[in-house]
Structure formats: structure tokens, C-alpha cells
Design an enzyme around this catalytic site. Sequence first.
Site, short mmCIF file in Angstrom:
data_model
loop_
_atom_site.label_atom_id
_atom_site.label_comp_id
_atom_site.label_asym_id
_atom_site.label_seq_id
_atom_site.Cartn_x
_atom_site.Cartn_y
_atom_site.Cartn_z
N CYS A 89 0.82 -1.23 0.00
CA CYS A 89 0.00 0.00 0.00
C CYS A 89 0.86 1.28 0.00
O CYS A 89 1.47 1.60 -1.01
CB CYS A 89 -0.96 -0.04 1.19
N ARG B 297 -12.72 5.78 -2.82
CA ARG B 297 -11.60 4.93 -2.47
C ARG B 297 -11.89 3.53 -2.99
O ARG B 297 -13.05 3.13 -3.08
CB ARG B 297 -11.45 4.84 -0.94
N HIS C 31 -3.72 -6.11 1.42
CA HIS C 31 -3.37 -6.41 2.79
C HIS C 31 -4.36 -7.45 3.26
O HIS C 31 -4.91 -8.19 2.46
CB HIS C 31 -3.27 -5.14 3.65
#
Lengths: 428, 252
Positions: free
Chosen positions: B96, B133, B201
Amino acid sequence: MKNFLLIFLGKLILKLSRLFNLGSGSTWPGHIAISINPNFTTDVLRKSKSKIIIIAGTNGKTTTSLLIQTILEGAGYKTLHNKSGANLENGIASTLLEGISLGGRLPFDFLLFESDENTLPNLLEQINPDYLVLLNLFRDQLDRYGELDSIAKKWKKGIYGLLEKSTLILNADDPQISFFSEDTRAKTYFFGIKSPLSGSSIAHGADSIFCPKCSSKLTFSQVFYSHLGIWSCTGCGLKRKTPQLSASSHYPLEGLHNKYNVNAASLLAKVLRIPQSSLNKSLTRFEPAFGRQEKLIVDNKSVQIYLSKNPTSLNETLSILNTHKATDVLIILNDRVPDGLDVSWIWDVNFENHLSKNTVISVSGDRLWDMSLRLKYAGFKKIISFPNLDDAIKNSLENTRPGNTLFILPNYSAMLETRKILTGKKIL
Amino acid sequence: MKHKITIGWLYPEFMNIYGDRGNILVLQKRCTWRGLKAEVKLLELGFSEKELYNCDILMMGGAQDLQQKIVSDDLLPKRKALSSIIEAGVPGLYVCGAYQFLGNYYKDADGKIIEGLKIFDLHTVNPGEKSKRLIGNLTTRISMSIDSPLTTLVGFENHGGRTYLGKKVKSLAKVLNGHGNNGEDLTEGAFYKNSIGTYMHGPILPKNPHLADYLIKCALQMKDRSAILPLLDDTVELNAHKAIAKRMGIEI
């Protein structure tokens, strides 16, 4: 006129949904009211003389609200409280619909609203609370709330807008929360805790370890848990304020986190000049909220449910389980909307430091394999994974020996499901 | 096996927002379960760049914006050292925020350019608050060969920035379900030398043991070309992997 019809309609829906047991109907009458009149909450409150208390924080808001309600009612006040975790705007509107008379009156001394982290800024735009109790900010549901810093920024803006007649009850030990006292017209009071067992090192997973003012690293002379403790900034000199209250006469619930909840409620009681004897009595007879250290007897076995929904709350629960030398543990992990879709936080929980690695741990929920995997890498040797929750509960109960307690650690939606299975009743 | 693997964890205190500690735990345990010694070296703010040369695997996670700024000020002066070991083939996992930072630049929502480490040929653009997002579960097909019958990766993504790959890097995987690098070109992550950049993740390694083993194997073979990794019992790992893939409509 418009609101009269809304109130009538809302009350009708509440009644009907109760009658047909549609999950007690705790949020959708409010949802309908807001969609017809977006200013419904403000309109109703403008005409009300009741004092408003808002309680917010990542962990402990339901317990603290219930503590405050118990204390106020113990002192003879009439209160209205948004129960059942209905802590979004529609839940609050629903609570008002429930309490309001058809004539639009709210016959209560106090209105208690617990607020979700994201809802608080909007709520503060609509309502100027008389008392605002802020407990803590921990990382929780990053996919839904975003990063901690951005929530704190939004809260700060809302608090900046509060009027002089408001009173802030703040956690002195949480740097972010304490910092809200810097830029407000409201009166401020601080609560903290005392603990002889604290260390001075920050454990993995702590959140606010940087100064909220200048971003330098904070130093802690005492850490109670996560980033709560006696802190000061190495850069700008900002430091923890001395709390007006850091001990209560009685703690009805276990764990350091509950000491904070009780002290927050006790401080508010002091500010409201509730007599000490009345406060003591209320704390002694306090019963926990559903799923928060709630004790049940099922099939003659003792069961205790500990809602554990983020790294801090699960860490705290595990340290309580340690003191009980728990032998029967069931962990349930879901990933539905109220839980957060992202379960990566379980890797920030310090399972390694808790419980004997020979403890039998049963695991269930939507994400049972993620939790099983986490426990495997933490070194637990006896993990039993149950794809079906009914099986998990049945099996765990059967294996709990008489005299022992089955500790169930669910996150939010898992807690509701578990309670439904154990008690046969729906809450939400 | 008598080898020792040193796992360098870059900025554990700052870059740890999405459970990335799990990646370290998995690397460490999967070494020790095979009789390899594994040491975790914490590379905190102000660490000496010499320490990088002692690491056999590197891992760096994501952070909040503020923390990321502090870290980039610390790491930019150590760029040469980091770049040289990545070029030499030292395996690493960059998740990330770390992944974005290894690229050429990051263009923030106001159009301001933030220089990257220029180790991965890629750049990231934040389209601002009007664009959503990219959040959710993510299932992908690995682009390179990692010597495993399992060719999918599963994880969770949560990023505002859109990353676009340049010519000198390959994508780590092809998106089967989810968004990946930018939600447009079906690429996810980047693969360069033996280093991996990714938005996954969850954390990524526990549910993708084949990827963890790939990193360990690269590290081991830099010490001993003939070294092989014995298999482990990955039943729980694979159950977790399959559960997500299945939920996203992909049968393994």
C-alpha cells in the site's frame, strides 16, 4: 403540522414492527422520518427543554451511556436513551419518535444519545449538546471510518462550533481526546484512571503515539493500555491534564477500559451535582448492556459474552480472560457492514501474550478461517474451527465443565447472532 | 537447515496500520517451522542504512498520511542503499503506502507532486475526494511463476491512490475480482527483481502461503543456490484462501 403526521406515522410503524417482531424496528421509523423531513431531529429538539447528553468514542459508548442512564434515573431524573446500538442518525430519530408525545413534547429531563464516530460531526451540526462525553479514539473499521487522524480532524471541527453553555467531559489519558480542550468555548472537565500495574512501554497496535498538536513523538511515563496513559510531547511540551476524577467508589465491570467508562459517568454525575450516596447506589446495582460482559445461564452452564470488535477491545478482553484463567473460549469473527469488511486488524491483537497456548479455542463466524489462521500463527495448539455457529455454540457448551464459564468473544453482528441463539430473542 | 534469515521490518512503529505485522509473523514462523533461524530486525526511524545490507528479506507496510510523511523524510536519504539491495535481488514485500512510495512519484489530490524513491517504475495519482476509495476483497491471478500449484492471490484493498505501471516493472497479478492498481487496467501490484509491491493487505501473506514461501525461497537461494523448502501443512491457510476466492465467485 408536517411533523405531527410524521410523529403519528413513525409511532405507528414502531408499534407494527414490534407487533410482528421485525427486529424491534429500532432504526427504520427514524429513517423514514428523516427522508421526509431532513430536519426532523433539529425540529423536535428545538422545542424541547430536556438537557442533551451525547456520548462518543470508539470503545465503551454503550456501556457509558447505560451507566449514565442508571445514575440519572437513580437520582430521580427521567431519561430517554437510544438503545440497542442505534447510534446513527436514523437510530437517534427513531428514539425521539419513541419518546415524543403526539403533541410533540418530550417529557424527559435528559436525552442521552450515543453516537457513532462518523455520525458525531453531523450530529453536532444539528444539535448543540449540553454535555458531550468523549471517551477515546482507537483504530476501528478502517474501511468504513477511514484513518484515525481524519476522524479526529472532523470531531475537532464539530467541537470548535460548540457554544459556551456546553460542557465537555474528556479523557485526559487519550492525547487526541484531551487535545479537543484546546480550541473550544465549552467548559472542560477531565477524567482518567489509576492503575498500579501499568508499564511505560507502548505495545504493538497503539494508535495515537504522536502529538496531536505538533506531530512529534509522545513519551509516556505510564501506559494503562494501548495509547492511554500519562503522556507528554517531546516537541511542543503539550501534556496530559490532571484529571478532576480518576477513581470511583465502585466498579461494576471488569477491565481497565471499564474503569474509564465508570469514571467518565461518575465525573458527569459530579458535574450534575448528583449526591455521592445516590451515585454509589446506582453503580452497585448496575447491570451490563447486552453482550458487554453479559452473564447468561444456558443449559445450566455459565456463559459470559464479551463484545470484542477491534484490536484494543479484543486485547482488553484477552487480559480479563487471563485473570480468569479461562479454559473454555469461543471466538466469533464476522465481516458484515456493522463489523467492518476488513478483518486484518486481528493481526494487530496480541494473542501471543495471552492465555496458555494449550487452551482449547473454538472459532466460528464468516471469517472463521482468518481467525483460525491468526491463532495458529500465535502458537495455539488446540483450535477447533466450526463453519456453523449453532454447532460452535452447542459444542462449546457441551465441552464446558460444570463450574467453568464459557467465554464467548464475538464482534458486533456475531454478538447479535450469538445472543439470538442463546436466548432465542432478536435485539435489533 | 543451518541458514539464518534476517527479516528487515521497515518502520514497524509508523507503517503498521493494516495488520502488516502478520506478514512478519508468517515469514518468521514459516522459517522456524522448517528449522531455519529467523531474526526480525526492526528498522525504526533513524536506523543506519548499513543495516539494510544485513537483511535477507524486507517488509514495509502502509500508514496514515502524517506518519508516511515522517517516514519518507527518513528513507529518502537512504534511497541508494535500498535501491542497490533491491537491484541485487534481495526479496521484499511493500504494501500500500510503501508500494506507492517506492514508485517515481505520487500526485496528491491537489495536484502536488510528491517525489518517490524511484525504485519501481510506476506512479500514483490521487483523484481527490470526488472519486471513491477502492475498498473491498480482492482476488487475482499471479503473473509470474512462483513454483506453486496455487496461482491465485486473495486479500483486501483500501486505497485512494491509483497506481499506473511503467515499462520497467511487471504487474504482480491480474485482477479477477476487485479493483487492483487503478480499477481500470486489471493489473494488481508490481513485480521487480525479487521485490513485490501490492495493494493487498489482509494481511497478504497469511492467506497466501505460496507467496510467503516464494520470498523465503528467494532469500535462501541467495545464500545457497541448491536450497529447497520442505512443504508445510497449509490446510488452514488454504481454507482461508479458498473461502475468500469462493465468495468472490472463483473456484480454486
